[in-house]
Scaffold this motif. Structure first.
Motif, PDB file in Angstrom:
ATOM      1  N   TYR A 219       1.139  -1.053  -0.059  1.00  0.00           N
ATOM      2  CA  TYR A 219       0.020   0.100  -0.089  1.00  0.00           C
ATOM      3  C   TYR A 219       0.888   1.368  -0.022  1.00  0.00           C
ATOM      4  CZ  TYR A 219       1.156   0.529   5.028  1.00  0.00           C
ATOM      5  OH  TYR A 219       1.833   0.428   6.052  1.00  0.00           O
ATOM      6  N   LYS A 220       2.052   1.086   0.375  1.00  0.00           N
ATOM      7  CA  LYS A 220       3.274   2.003   0.473  1.00  0.00           C
ATOM      8  C   LYS A 220       3.455   2.968  -1.095  1.00  0.00           C
ATOM      9  CE  LYS A 220       5.087   0.954   4.816  1.00  0.00           C
ATOM     10  NZ  LYS A 220       6.346   0.604   5.631  1.00  0.00           N
ATOM     11  N   VAL A 221       3.202   2.028  -1.928  1.00  0.00           N
ATOM     12  CA  VAL A 221       3.668   2.562  -3.154  1.00  0.00           C
ATOM     13  C   VAL A 221       2.511   3.281  -3.828  1.00  0.00           C
ATOM     14  CG1 VAL A 221       4.818   0.513  -3.772  1.00  0.00           C
ATOM     15  CG2 VAL A 221       2.457   0.443  -4.644  1.00  0.00           C
ATOM     16  N   ASN A 222       1.431   3.528  -3.033  1.00  0.00           N
ATOM     17  CA  ASN A 222       0.313   4.602  -3.483  1.00  0.00           C
ATOM     18  C   ASN A 222       0.754   5.772  -3.507  1.00  0.00           C
ATOM     19  OD1 ASN A 222      -1.262   2.244  -4.066  1.00  0.00           O
ATOM     20  ND2 ASN A 222      -2.367   2.518  -2.128  1.00  0.00           N
ATOM     21  N   ASP A 223       1.842   6.192  -2.567  1.00  0.00           N
ATOM     22  CA  ASP A 223       2.437   7.568  -2.291  1.00  0.00           C
ATOM     23  C   ASP A 223       2.904   8.108  -3.733  1.00  0.00           C
ATOM     24  OD1 ASP A 223       1.277   7.557   0.237  1.00  0.00           O
ATOM     25  OD2 ASP A 223       3.461   7.292   1.165  1.00  0.00           O
ATOM     26  N   ALA A 224       3.232   7.045  -4.601  1.00  0.00           N
ATOM     27  CA  ALA A 224       3.817   7.422  -5.852  1.00  0.00           C
ATOM     28  C   ALA A 224       3.012   7.877  -6.933  1.00  0.00           C
ATOM     29  CB  ALA A 224       4.988   6.442  -6.441  1.00  0.00           C
ATOM     30  N   PHE A 225       1.618   7.632  -6.576  1.00  0.00           N
ATOM     31  CA  PHE A 225       0.664   8.033  -7.701  1.00  0.00           C
ATOM     32  C   PHE A 225      -0.174   9.375  -7.286  1.00  0.00           C
ATOM     33  CE2 PHE A 225      -0.073   3.420  -7.633  1.00  0.00           C
ATOM     34  CZ  PHE A 225       0.688   3.069  -8.993  1.00  0.00           C
ATOM     35  N   THR A 226      -0.437  10.114  -8.433  1.00  0.00           N
ATOM     36  CA  THR A 226      -1.071  11.428  -8.216  1.00  0.00           C
ATOM     37  C   THR A 226      -2.519  11.487  -7.952  1.00  0.00           C
ATOM     38  OG1 THR A 226       0.524  12.260  -9.629  1.00  0.00           O
ATOM     39  CG2 THR A 226      -1.457  13.479  -9.206  1.00  0.00           C
ATOM     40  N   PHE A 227      -3.260  10.337  -9.025  1.00  0.00           N
ATOM     41  CA  PHE A 227      -4.665  10.288  -8.851  1.00  0.00           C
ATOM     42  C   PHE A 227      -5.126   9.150  -8.164  1.00  0.00           C
ATOM     43  CE2 PHE A 227      -3.025  11.928 -12.999  1.00  0.00           C
ATOM     44  CZ  PHE A 227      -3.682  13.312 -13.043  1.00  0.00           C
ATOM     45  N   GLU A 228      -6.372   9.299  -7.263  1.00  0.00           N
ATOM     46  CA  GLU A 228      -6.963   8.348  -6.626  1.00  0.00           C
ATOM     47  C   GLU A 228      -7.464   7.038  -7.557  1.00  0.00           C
ATOM     48  OE1 GLU A 228      -7.825   6.917  -2.990  1.00  0.00           O
ATOM     49  OE2 GLU A 228      -7.005   8.772  -3.503  1.00  0.00           O
ATOM     50  N   SER A 229      -8.055   7.372  -8.717  1.00  0.00           N
ATOM     51  CA  SER A 229      -8.340   6.534  -9.729  1.00  0.00           C
ATOM     52  C   SER A 229      -7.133   5.228  -9.953  1.00  0.00           C
ATOM     53  CB  SER A 229      -8.711   7.024 -10.684  1.00  0.00           C
ATOM     54  OG  SER A 229      -8.051   7.908 -11.503  1.00  0.00           O
ATOM     55  N   THR A 230      -6.026   5.836  -9.942  1.00  0.00           N
ATOM     56  CA  THR A 230      -5.085   4.902 -10.323  1.00  0.00           C
ATOM     57  C   THR A 230      -4.815   3.965  -8.992  1.00  0.00           C
ATOM     58  OG1 THR A 230      -3.787   6.711 -11.421  1.00  0.00           O
ATOM     59  CG2 THR A 230      -2.472   4.882 -11.053  1.00  0.00           C
ATOM     60  N   ILE A 231      -4.868   4.503  -7.873  1.00  0.00           N
ATOM     61  CA  ILE A 231      -4.744   3.651  -6.871  1.00  0.00           C
ATOM     62  C   ILE A 231      -5.837   2.491  -6.486  1.00  0.00           C
ATOM     63  CG2 ILE A 231      -4.978   3.782  -4.286  1.00  0.00           C
ATOM     64  CD1 ILE A 231      -3.645   6.674  -4.285  1.00  0.00           C
ATOM     65  N   GLU A 232      -6.901   2.880  -7.050  1.00  0.00           N
ATOM     66  CA  GLU A 232      -8.122   1.983  -7.121  1.00  0.00           C
ATOM     67  C   GLU A 232      -7.773   0.971  -8.058  1.00  0.00           C
ATOM     68  OE1 GLU A 232     -11.558   4.417  -7.773  1.00  0.00           O
ATOM     69  OE2 GLU A 232     -11.563   5.459  -5.906  1.00  0.00           O
ATOM     70  N   GLU A 233      -7.318   1.471  -9.254  1.00  0.00           N
ATOM     71  CA  GLU A 233      -6.968   0.310 -10.333  1.00  0.00           C
ATOM     72  C   GLU A 233      -6.008  -0.711  -9.815  1.00  0.00           C
ATOM     73  OE1 GLU A 233      -5.513   0.040 -14.924  1.00  0.00           O
ATOM     74  OE2 GLU A 233      -6.263   1.895 -14.084  1.00  0.00           O
ATOM     75  N   LEU A 234      -5.052  -0.212  -9.059  1.00  0.00           N
ATOM     76  CA  LEU A 234      -3.917  -1.076  -8.770  1.00  0.00           C
ATOM     77  C   LEU A 234      -4.572  -1.983  -7.499  1.00  0.00           C
ATOM     78  CD1 LEU A 234      -0.857  -1.956  -8.247  1.00  0.00           C
ATOM     79  CD2 LEU A 234      -0.496  -0.134  -6.754  1.00  0.00           C
ATOM     80  N   ASP A 235      -5.311  -1.482  -6.597  1.00  0.00           N
ATOM     81  CA  ASP A 235      -6.032  -2.226  -5.600  1.00  0.00           C
ATOM     82  C   ASP A 235      -6.640  -3.511  -6.254  1.00  0.00           C
ATOM     83  OD1 ASP A 235      -4.969  -0.845  -3.730  1.00  0.00           O
ATOM     84  OD2 ASP A 235      -6.731   0.430  -3.268  1.00  0.00           O
ATOM     85  N   GLU A 236      -7.477  -2.934  -7.319  1.00  0.00           N
ATOM     86  CA  GLU A 236      -8.465  -4.216  -7.863  1.00  0.00           C
ATOM     87  C   GLU A 236      -7.437  -5.030  -8.607  1.00  0.00           C
ATOM     88  OE1 GLU A 236     -10.775  -2.853 -11.041  1.00  0.00           O
ATOM     89  OE2 GLU A 236     -11.945  -1.390  -9.636  1.00  0.00           O
ATOM     90  N   TYR A 237      -6.296  -4.834  -9.026  1.00  0.00           N
ATOM     91  CA  TYR A 237      -5.289  -5.771  -9.404  1.00  0.00           C
ATOM     92  C   TYR A 237      -4.965  -6.720  -8.554  1.00  0.00           C
ATOM     93  CZ  TYR A 237      -0.994  -7.846 -11.575  1.00  0.00           C
ATOM     94  OH  TYR A 237      -0.090  -8.718 -11.870  1.00  0.00           O
ATOM     95  N   ILE A 238      -4.403  -5.983  -7.313  1.00  0.00           N
ATOM     96  CA  ILE A 238      -3.938  -6.889  -6.245  1.00  0.00           C
ATOM     97  C   ILE A 238      -5.005  -7.846  -5.914  1.00  0.00           C
ATOM     98  CG2 ILE A 238      -3.146  -6.514  -3.832  1.00  0.00           C
ATOM     99  CD1 ILE A 238      -1.706  -3.904  -4.687  1.00  0.00           C
ATOM    100  N   ARG A 239      -5.822  -7.446  -5.709  1.00  0.00           N
ATOM    101  CA  ARG A 239      -7.359  -8.325  -4.928  1.00  0.00           C
ATOM    102  C   ARG A 239      -7.471  -9.346  -6.156  1.00  0.00           C
ATOM    103  NH1 ARG A 239      -9.777  -3.622  -3.417  1.00  0.00           N
ATOM    104  NH2 ARG A 239     -10.999  -3.399  -5.403  1.00  0.00           N
ATOM    105  N   SER A 240      -7.228  -9.255  -7.321  1.00  0.00           N
ATOM    106  CA  SER A 240      -7.326 -10.427  -8.431  1.00  0.00           C
ATOM    107  C   SER A 240      -6.170 -11.331  -8.430  1.00  0.00           C
ATOM    108  CB  SER A 240      -7.776  -9.698  -9.745  1.00  0.00           C
ATOM    109  OG  SER A 240      -6.755  -9.031 -10.397  1.00  0.00           O
ATOM    110  N   PHE A 241      -4.971 -10.854  -7.801  1.00  0.00           N
ATOM    111  CA  PHE A 241      -3.865 -11.602  -8.033  1.00  0.00           C
ATOM    112  C   PHE A 241      -3.713 -12.792  -7.203  1.00  0.00           C
ATOM    113  CE2 PHE A 241       0.702 -12.417  -7.522  1.00  0.00           C
ATOM    114  CZ  PHE A 241       1.309 -12.357  -8.886  1.00  0.00           C
ATOM    115  N   ARG A 242      -3.588 -13.793  -7.705  1.00  0.00           N
ATOM    116  CA  ARG A 242      -3.366 -15.202  -6.545  1.00  0.00           C
ATOM    117  C   ARG A 242      -1.985 -15.609  -6.753  1.00  0.00           C
ATOM    118  NH1 ARG A 242      -6.842 -19.204  -4.749  1.00  0.00           N
ATOM    119  NH2 ARG A 242      -5.669 -20.609  -3.588  1.00  0.00           N
ATOM    120  N   ARG A 243      -1.446 -15.360  -5.406  1.00  0.00           N
ATOM    121  CA  ARG A 243      -0.176 -15.817  -5.001  1.00  0.00           C
ATOM    122  C   ARG A 243      -0.010 -17.329  -4.929  1.00  0.00           C
ATOM    123  NH1 ARG A 243       4.250 -12.168  -3.957  1.00  0.00           N
ATOM    124  NH2 ARG A 243       3.494  -9.948  -4.172  1.00  0.00           N
TER     125      ARG A 243
END
Length: 313
Positions: A289-313
């Protein structure tokens, strides 16, 4: 009501389809033993010639083959599953140049796959690095009195026609020779020392972090500084991104290091692409979640969160 039941059934079916997993079989044609690393995680502790890895959810994986023979270079390849719930088989062969390569062999639905071989090592996909087994051989000196070839004096009592005869036979004349032989082997297993990418696979503990670990050992700060400098020296953003991905492919990064790489880039979409790519190669992904500080827009953070939720380790 009928529409609601149909919608509910479709939702259940979709959810079931999403969790269906695939299997991967890797084998060597000439019997070379190897270990498998998927997305930076060592899967099998004991090198084998045929490995079946189950419960693979993602559509693609970065594969590294580590040969037991140190004279054979590591092998890297990205593999893709065409469909879910399939079993894909790849063979490890030598090409005409003598170089080892990973070649697609076949792919079948899991329910149509042939029975597992008795000699096949089966591993359920894990995000916890496997513990490599080390074997220590110790020889013990054993002293045997007598000649190793059986040369010794033999006394025999022979009865011939009622006459007892004592016969002494020297079968080589080496009576009393001392023969020393090394033959005892002591095996020690369970060592947590292995090797991945030049780094030991001993348990690494990140200070102040108690979350899950995504890969075995992080890139050293010195190596990371050199890599970051090489990326920044590229003239174009596309070239920088390509090099960053190449570095990520063969390393394990900290969340803080991912963020530093993101700060090299200017455009939001490029930062997002890098953040998605690096997630599967991050040691402390609980800190991502700390990498979110590198983004400018909230929508980008939401897109990354969606990707992480769908990622299966």
């Amino acid at each position: 009501m009928k529409k609601l039941i149909i919608l509910f059934s479709f939702t259940i079916f979709s959810a079931f389809s999403w969790v269906q997993s695939s299997n991967l079989i890797l084998f060597t044609e000439n019997g070379e033993r190897f270990s498998v690393v998927l997305n930076g995680i060592l899967q099998n502790s004991q090198p084998e010639t045929n490995v079946l890895i189950t419960d693979l959810i993602a559509p693609s994986y970065k594969v590294k083959i580590l040969f037991a023979n140190p004279n054979i270079p590591d092998l890297d390849k990205t593999i893709y599953f065409q469909e879910t719930y399939t079993q894909a088989t790849y063979r490890i062969i030598q090409n005409k140049k003598g170089e080892y390569t990973l070649r697609f062999f076949n792919e079948v639905p899991i329910d149509q796959a042939p029975p597992r071989l008795p000699s096949q090592q089966v591993v359920m996909y894990t995000t916890t690095p496997a513990v490599q087994t080390s074997v220590t051989h110790t020889t013990t000196q054993t002293t045997v009195v007598g000649d190793p070839y059986g040369n010794e004096n033999v006394n025999m009592n022979v009865n011939m026609g009622g006459v007892n005869m004592n016969v002494n036979v020297n079968a080589g004349g080496n009576t009393g020779t001392t023969y020393t032989e090394s033959h005892t082997v002591t095996t020690t297993t369970g060592s947590q020392t292995g090797n991945y990418g030049g780094q030991p696979t001993t348990a690494y503990v990140l200070s102040g972090y108690s979350g899950p670990y995504g890969c075995p050992y992080p890139m050293s700060q010195r190596d990371f500084a050199d890599a970051k400098r090489s990326i920044a020296d590229k003239s174009f953003s596309d070239s920088q991104l390509k090099m960053a991905k190449q570095i990520i492919d063969s390393n394990c990064l900290l969340s803080s290091q991912v963020m530093e790489l993101m700060e090299i880039f200017t455009f939001e979409d490029t930062k997002l692409e890098l953040a998605k790519y690096a997630y599967g190669y991050t040691l402390d992904y609980g800190n991502y979640y700390k990498v979110n500080d590198a983004f400018t827009f909230e929508s980008t953070i939401e897109e990354l969160d969606e990707y992480i939720r769908s990622f299966r380790r």
